[in-house]
Scaffold this motif. Structure first.
Motif, short mmCIF file in Angstrom:
data_model
loop_
_atom_site.label_atom_id
_atom_site.label_comp_id
_atom_site.label_asym_id
_atom_site.label_seq_id
_atom_site.Cartn_x
_atom_site.Cartn_y
_atom_site.Cartn_z
N LYS A 3 0.79 -1.21 -0.10
CA LYS A 3 0.01 0.01 0.19
C LYS A 3 0.80 1.26 -0.01
CE LYS A 3 -1.75 1.36 3.92
NZ LYS A 3 -2.56 1.00 5.23
N LEU A 4 1.82 1.20 0.76
CA LEU A 4 2.89 2.34 0.88
C LEU A 4 3.43 2.56 -0.45
CD1 LEU A 4 4.65 2.13 4.33
CD2 LEU A 4 3.11 3.89 3.59
N LEU A 100 6.00 15.70 5.50
CA LEU A 100 6.66 14.65 6.18
C LEU A 100 5.78 14.42 7.59
CD1 LEU A 100 8.91 12.39 6.32
CD2 LEU A 100 10.33 14.45 7.20
N ARG A 101 5.79 15.43 8.24
CA ARG A 101 5.18 15.30 9.56
C ARG A 101 3.68 14.79 9.49
NH1 ARG A 101 5.42 21.35 8.95
NH2 ARG A 101 3.54 22.00 8.89
N LEU A 102 3.12 15.20 8.63
CA LEU A 102 1.66 14.59 8.47
C LEU A 102 1.70 13.09 8.06
CD1 LEU A 102 -1.28 15.21 8.40
CD2 LEU A 102 -1.20 16.03 6.04
N LEU A 103 2.65 12.64 7.12
CA LEU A 103 2.51 11.26 6.81
C LEU A 103 3.10 10.46 8.26
CD1 LEU A 103 4.94 11.52 3.55
CD2 LEU A 103 2.52 10.69 3.83
N LEU A 104 3.88 11.01 8.92
CA LEU A 104 4.56 10.35 10.18
C LEU A 104 3.55 10.19 11.33
CD1 LEU A 104 8.19 11.04 10.04
CD2 LEU A 104 7.26 8.90 9.12
N THR A 105 2.57 10.99 11.11
CA THR A 105 1.55 10.88 12.19
C THR A 105 0.18 9.93 12.01
OG1 THR A 105 -0.19 12.66 11.41
CG2 THR A 105 1.62 13.34 12.88
N LYS A 106 0.74 9.18 10.53
CA LYS A 106 -0.30 7.92 10.30
C LYS A 106 0.48 6.68 10.71
CE LYS A 106 -2.73 11.05 8.17
NZ LYS A 106 -4.35 11.20 9.13
N PRO A 107 -0.67 5.62 10.75
CA PRO A 107 -0.30 4.60 11.60
C PRO A 107 0.76 3.73 10.36
CG PRO A 107 -2.45 4.41 10.99
CD PRO A 107 -1.88 5.91 10.62
N VAL A 108 1.79 4.37 10.36
CA VAL A 108 2.72 3.61 9.30
C VAL A 108 4.29 3.37 9.89
CG1 VAL A 108 4.05 4.25 7.15
CG2 VAL A 108 1.67 4.81 7.23
N SER A 109 4.79 2.13 9.81
CA SER A 109 5.98 1.85 10.38
C SER A 109 7.17 2.74 9.67
CB SER A 109 6.37 0.40 9.96
OG SER A 109 7.67 0.05 9.78
N LYS A 110 8.25 3.42 10.43
CA LYS A 110 9.19 4.26 9.78
C LYS A 110 9.95 3.31 9.08
CE LYS A 110 8.98 7.76 13.43
NZ LYS A 110 9.90 8.42 14.27
#
Lengths: 291, 311
Positions: A3-4, A100-110
């Motif tokens: 999905k990513l 970037l900050r919006l993406l990383l507030t989503k439930p996604v593994s870094k």
């Protein structure tokens, strides 16, 4: 992960900047092909001038395979810039846009986030090389036809039979992909440290130019470090166009003079890629997003 | 009520700068929690730590009773956020942005659901327009749509009214109240528009230089029996002497500036006003200090009133 990757590819191919590379490649190859089509014989005569006293040539020297070889020699120096345009923008561009900050507030593994981004830029690199292959090889076949490939090396001339060339190009493009993937990994790694893409693009190109100079200079000090520089190995796609000869000095069809050199170079490039991507994951997971 | 956010001894050090210093607070389910502080007070750093964008130097954060570090993905599934200004992909349309972030949030949205979400934030009819053509207010609305698309239990909003016109600010206020009262969401909101917080927050935390200054409900912070009155006259020295000899003596507060300070119930103000005028000391001003904005400015700048409020 899938999905990513889909999302990253969607973003890459929705951006107008992505198509600059394809347009630039098309224009460059088109200009070279047009030039060779219009006045290619003079160019070939110039190249073969020193050989004409000792050899007699018949057939079509200026054919698609030679044109493609010339194009690859010219282009593979400049393609890294087009790759860096996208790869060096993958993280820094997001930081610059504030996404970037919006993406990383989503439930996604870094880790998956970084891998998906790297895979997406690798797919872009692959598509760009396929594009080069199609235009440089397939379109040249249409324009110039095929014949034996004659290449002048530093101290000898290689003549590869027409029916023995195509697979070498597949190998050469495969190796070129690995080389360009190293550039992708480098640009991607550098994009972690900036908040706009210009810095990582310029730094990537500077490193490539600097290392290329070190790789080509025959100074003993530099020669010691050359085996460790990825730029030394990036040009080894040319090894696919060198044949082995037997004890009678007769060419062995379908052979490569030094396959071990290709394998070693490929391994060193893979090590660079794995190292750079692993470092990217390690740093990104510990990085504070302040953009 | 369940603790939705539990922050314990949280600190963040950037080289020699302590951005957040030993901060602890708890947000209960259903709270609209106002997070106040001047620019550089450490609000955004704290919010970024709540969203795992910044790693704390010390301390722990629990969301929904789970440790944030070890349950990051599980927790973020239940959180919607806007940090500072809402930035999206400018080359994508509002619809495409919303769809992309819905997918990232793990939500399978139909076109109808996406359109409903855009309609809710007043962007219906602009869904096909590229975000680069949007005003700051429209981006803010889209940001809110993105933060709510996965129906989170906790909504974290960092300065959500930034760049909005008065109507937009009112809309956001109403939306926060709707989310809290009608939908039972917990909202953690920081803002420099203090009167906005005053109107919506059930609890308020004020920080300064990374440290907690005061925390409490709006009622606790603005107790009318603790109203501070600032009195300025043409002759403050004479006025002070008169006050010390009057029934207002017990209301007098330590003088920290040229004006006189008194603490009393707000209902006593008319009587004080009448008395001062009768003393003929040339009243310049008599101002009650009871708004959050005054309180906020007092506790984060001069701090001269802190003692008065915490006596």
């Amino acid at each position: 992960m899938w999905k990513l990757l889909q999302i990253e590819l969607y973003k890459i191919f929705k951006r107008p900047r992505t198509y600059i590379s394809f347009a630039a490649i098309t224009a460059l190859i088109g200009v070279i092909q047009l030039g060779l089509k219009m006045d290619g014989q003079a160019y070939v005569d110039f190249l073969m001038n020193s050989l004409k006293d000792n050899f007699e040539f018949d057939g079509q020297i200026l054919n698609a395979y030679l044109v493609c070889y010339i194009i690859l020699q010219l282009l593979l120096i400049h393609v890294p810039l087009l790759i860096a345009l996208i790869a060096a923008d993958m993280i820094s561009g997001e930081a610059n846009m504030g996404t970037l900050r919006l993406l990383l507030t989503k439930p996604v593994s870094k880790t998956q986030f970084i891998l998906a981004k790297f895979l997406a830029s690798s797919i872009y690199t692959f598509i760009l090389l396929v594009w080069i292959a199609v235009f440089a090889l397939a379109f040249s076949i249409y324009l110039f036809g095929t014949d034996d490939l004659i290449i002048q090396k530093t101290s000898y001339v290689v003549q590869i039979a027409e029916n023995d060339v195509f697979w070498r190009y597949i190998g050469a493009f495969g190796f070129a992909f690995l080389s360009m993937l190293t550039v992708t990994a480098l640009g991607f790694f550098l994009s972690l440290f900036a908040e706009n893409s210009i810095g990582p693009i310029v730094t990537s190109m500077s490193i490539i130019i600097f290392f290329t100079i070190l790789s080509t200079m025959t100074i003993p000090l530099f020669q010691k470090i050359q085996p460790y520089l990825f730029t030394t190995h990036m040009v080894n796609w040319k090894e696919f166009f060198d044949e082995k000869v037997d004890s009678q000095n007769v060419v062995i069809p379908g052979s490569i003079q030094n396959p071990q050199k290709i394998i070693d170079s490929a391994l060193i490039l893979v090590l660079h890629i794995v190292g750079l991507v692993s470092a990217s994951i390690f740093i990104f997971k510990r990085k504070d997003v302040l953009s | 009520m369940q603790d939705i956010i539990k922050v314990s001894a949280l600190s963040k050090q950037f080289r020699n700068i302590t951005a957040v210093d030993n901060l602890s607070f708890t947000v209960k389910q259903g709270d609209v929690y106002g997070f106040l502080g001047q620019n550089g007070a450490g609000k955004s750093t704290t919010i970024r730590m709540l969203l795992t964008l910044i790693t704390p130097t010390h301390g722990t954060i629990e969301l929904f009773g789970l440790d944030l570090r070890s349950h990051r993905i599980e927790i973020l599934k239940q959180v919607g956020a806007i940090i500072e200004k809402p930035d999206m992909y400018k080359y994508l349309s509002a619809y495409e942005n919303l769809k992309l972030f819905a997918k990232l949030s793990g939500v399978k949205c139909t076109d109808k659901m996406l359109m409903h979400q855009l309609e809710m934030v007043g962007l219906a009819g602009r869904e096909k327009d590229k975000v680069k053509t949007f005003s700051q207010g429209m981006k803010q609305r889209l940001g809110i749509a993105i933060s709510l698309i996965h129906d989170p239990k906790l909504i974290i909003l960092d300065e959500p009214t930034n760049g909005l016109d008065p109507q937009g600010i009112a809309d956001i206020r109403n939306l926060i109240l709707h989310l809290s009262r009608e939908m039972g969401k917990t909202v953690f909101v920081s803002s420099h528009l203090l009167n906005e917080i005053e109107q919506i927050a059930t609890r308020v935390l004020i920080i300064d230089k990374g440290k907690k200054i005061v925390e409490g409900t709006a009622e606790e912070l603005f107790d009318p029996s603790q109203t501070i009155v600032e009195l300025d006259t043409l002759n403050n020295k004479q006025c002070m002497e008169l006050l010390q000899q009057s029934q207002w003596q017990q209301c007098l507060q330590p003088q920290r500036s040229h004006t006189l300070l008194l603490k009393m119930h707000r209902d006593q103000l008319p009587a004080l006003h009448k008395w001062v005028v009768e003393q003929d000391v040339g009243v310049i001003s008599l101002q009650p200090r009871h708004t959050l904005e005054d309180f906020f400015l007092q506790v984060t700048s001069g701090k001269q009133y802190v003692e008065a409020f915490t006596d």
